[in-house]
Design a protein around this motif. Structure first.
Motif, PDB file in Angstrom:
ATOM      1  N   GLY A 168      93.567  32.583  51.601  1.00 59.23           N
ATOM      2  CA  GLY A 168      92.657  31.640  50.960  1.00 59.23           C
ATOM      3  C   GLY A 168      93.298  30.286  50.710  1.00 59.23           C
ATOM      4  O   GLY A 168      92.696  29.235  50.976  1.00 59.23           O
ATOM      5  N   VAL A 169      94.529  30.300  50.229  1.00 57.18           N
ATOM      6  CA  VAL A 169      95.266  29.052  49.987  1.00 57.18           C
ATOM      7  C   VAL A 169      95.503  28.325  51.317  1.00 57.18           C
ATOM      8  O   VAL A 169      95.345  27.096  51.400  1.00 57.18           O
TER       9      VAL A 169
ATOM     10  N   TRP B  76      95.384  38.314  50.748  1.00 52.09           N
ATOM     11  CA  TRP B  76      94.089  37.631  50.736  1.00 52.09           C
ATOM     12  C   TRP B  76      94.206  36.278  50.045  1.00 52.09           C
ATOM     13  O   TRP B  76      93.630  35.276  50.500  1.00 52.09           O
ATOM     14  N   ALA B  77      94.923  36.219  48.926  1.00 52.17           N
ATOM     15  CA  ALA B  77      95.094  34.964  48.190  1.00 52.17           C
ATOM     16  C   ALA B  77      95.840  33.938  49.033  1.00 52.17           C
ATOM     17  O   ALA B  77      95.454  32.755  49.075  1.00 52.17           O
TER      18      ALA B  77
ATOM     19  N   VAL C 156      95.964  42.114  47.843  1.00 50.50           N
ATOM     20  CA  VAL C 156      95.376  41.016  47.070  1.00 50.50           C
ATOM     21  C   VAL C 156      96.173  39.736  47.286  1.00 50.50           C
ATOM     22  O   VAL C 156      95.604  38.653  47.489  1.00 50.50           O
ATOM     23  N   VAL C 157      97.488  39.842  47.253  1.00 45.91           N
ATOM     24  CA  VAL C 157      98.349  38.677  47.471  1.00 45.91           C
ATOM     25  C   VAL C 157      98.108  38.093  48.861  1.00 45.91           C
ATOM     26  O   VAL C 157      98.003  36.866  49.021  1.00 45.91           O
TER      27      VAL C 157
END
Length: 162
Positions: A140-141, A136-137, A133-134
């Motif tokens: 995204g950032v 992917w985040a 999840v981190v």
């Protein structure tokens, strides 16, 4: 040597190869998941699943190795300066985001190796859960930052890595 406005060809190639490997592993982890579940149940993994599990593992290890090479190139070739249009707070955010990406480039493969090769459940749970999840985040950032540069500040930042 990286120019004032662009990364070197080797830096660009490493960036895109790593991006491809990372996206592949994030999107296509089924073979690894099936293999792990079969092993945990005491069953023999399907040959196809085992093949794709090994591809997943080797690509993850390759990401860590390529990240070492990228860091070496970063120190020997340098990086382009931040665009003048980028606010100071955004420059700090970019440095933090890039540092976090590099941490993930090493941590994700290390956690995966701990699970796949050494059977460490806790590391495996971190690898396939919160760290995924981190990552992917962070991606995204990273993409959002490029888009803000391209369309809000109009710095044409994309050309540095294209």
């Amino acid at each position: 040597m990286a120019s004032a406005t662009s990364f070197s060809l080797s830096q660009k190639l490493l960036h895109w190869v790593m991006a491809a490997f990372i996206f592949y592993n994030l999107l296509f982890a089924d073979g690894m998941e099936h293999t792990i579940h079969a092993i945990e149940k005491g069953n023999q993994p399907d040959a196809g699943d085992l093949f794709w599990a090994n591809v997943h593992a080797y690509l993850g290890i390759a990401v860590a190795v390529l990240a070492i090479i990228r860091l070496a190139l970063r120190f020997t070739h340098g990086v382009p300066a931040e665009p003048a249009e980028e606010p100071a707070i955004a420059q700090i955010g970019a440095k933090i985001a890039h540092a976090a990406l590099y941490v993930a480039f090493f941590l994700m493969p290390a956690l995966g190796v701990a699970k796949y090769y050494f059977g460490n459940e806790t590391m495996g749970d971190l690898h396939s859960g919160p760290m995924k999840v981190v990552l992917w985040a962070l991606i995204g950032v990273h993409v959002a930052g490029v888009l803000v540069h391209q369309f809000f500040w109009r710095t044409n930042l994309i050309r540095r890595m294209a």
